[in-house]
Design an enzyme around this catalytic site. Structure first.
Site, PDB file in Angstrom:
ATOM      1  N   CYS A   1      -1.733  -0.983  -9.612  1.00 42.38           N
ATOM      2  CA  CYS A   1      -1.123   0.283  -9.217  1.00 42.38           C
ATOM      3  C   CYS A   1      -0.274   0.741 -10.393  1.00 42.38           C
ATOM      4  CB  CYS A   1      -0.277   0.122  -7.968  1.00 42.38           C
ATOM      5  SG  CYS A   1       0.550   1.661  -7.457  1.00 42.38           S
TER       6      CYS A   1
ATOM      7  N   GLU B   1      -6.248   5.962  -9.240  1.00 37.76           N
ATOM      8  CA  GLU B   1      -6.947   4.982 -10.072  1.00 37.76           C
ATOM      9  C   GLU B   1      -8.034   5.714 -10.841  1.00 37.76           C
ATOM     10  OE1 GLU B   1      -6.708   2.307 -11.976  1.00 37.76           O
ATOM     11  OE2 GLU B   1      -5.961   1.317 -10.156  1.00 37.76           O
TER      12      GLU B   1
END
Length: 271
Positions: A2, A114
């Site tokens: 993350c 992402e």
């Protein structure tokens, strides 16, 4: 992993969702659609109130800096690299094990970003036939629109170069716990592109479902084996993902337009 996420919920809303008992209006953060390492973020934690006679834990909404600095660190350098802690080893790594035992938190988010490099693009890069390819960002979030409650750790670090009464002398920092990405189909997948979170990246933030919030935040739980049992990934099929504008790749860009769902990858990017 993350490395970027979005957090736009108001503190009043978070207070209702997490049953917050204490938060300071002056600590309100503006909605952030491009949260990056070293930024201040909201964290939910159970901790006694400072200077209170009653030492029972109180559920609080606090501002922490993303990028954990261990209490024993000589300097805060390297905090930007300490944004993630692996669920598989968090109980034994020196930088995280103390926080894992006593200082756990929830980092509320709308979802996380992402970036994906297409298989053919990646092959060309590996073969040296192409410069670093342009990656397509995806936004990952709960399919039902609920809060993305990321498991986190927090820590306090004392800057010994400043007087104890200097408000800058203490740093409160945090890290997101990550786990292996799901390989099962997404609840809602884009028409073209990844059909599972593992197609996007091999890691993902560990999302805590509401039934685990109280146990995770409870500072009286200190047994590593018991706590590791809370790190089991959530049930499969709760997430969706969709492509978003590549403008999110520049941390200077920040606004709700970054969450715009695209029909497919932007021109110049491939899955």
């Amino acid at each position: 992993m993350c490395g970027r996420y979005a957090s736009s919920r108001r503190p009043e809303d978070l207070a209702g969702i997490f049953e917050i008992q204490k938060w300071e209006p002056e600590e309100t953060l503006e909605p952030d659609y491009n949260v990056a390492p070293t930024k201040e973020v909201y964290a939910v934690l159970d901790r006694p109130l400072k200077d209170a006679d009653d030492r029972r834990p109180v559920r609080q909404l606090r501002r922490l800096r993303w990028g954990l600095v261990p209490s024993w660190a000589q300097t805060p350098e390297g905090a930007a690299r300490m944004i993630n802690a692996r669920a598989e080893t968090v109980h034994e790594k020196p930088a995280y094990r103390r926080a894992f035992a006593a200082r756990r938190c929830i980092l509320p988010a709308d979802g996380y970003y992402e970036w994906v490099t297409g298989d053919k693009e990646r092959e060309l890069e590996v073969e040296g036939k192409k410069k670093r390819p342009r990656k397509q960002p995806y936004f990952v979030l709960p399919a039902d629109g609920s809060v993305f409650a990321m498991a986190g750790l927090y820590e306090f670090w004392r800057d010994a170069t400043l007087p104890a009464d200097d408000p800058r002398a203490w740093w409160a920092t945090c890290s997101v716990i990550t786990t292996e990405a799901e390989q099962s189909p997404l609840a809602v997948a884009p028409a073209e592109g990844p059909h599972a979170l593992a197609d996007i990246h091999p890691r993902m933030p560990l999302m805590l479902t509401p039934d685990r919030w109280d146990a995770w935040l409870d500072p009286s739980r200190t047994d590593p084996d018991e706590l590791r049992g809370l790190l089991t990934p959530p049930p499969e099929g709760l997430m969706r993902a969709y492509p978003v504008p590549t403008a999110v790749s520049n941390v200077r860009n920040n606004g709700p337009e970054l969450l715009k769902e695209l029909e497919g990858p932007e021109e110049g990017t491939l899955f």
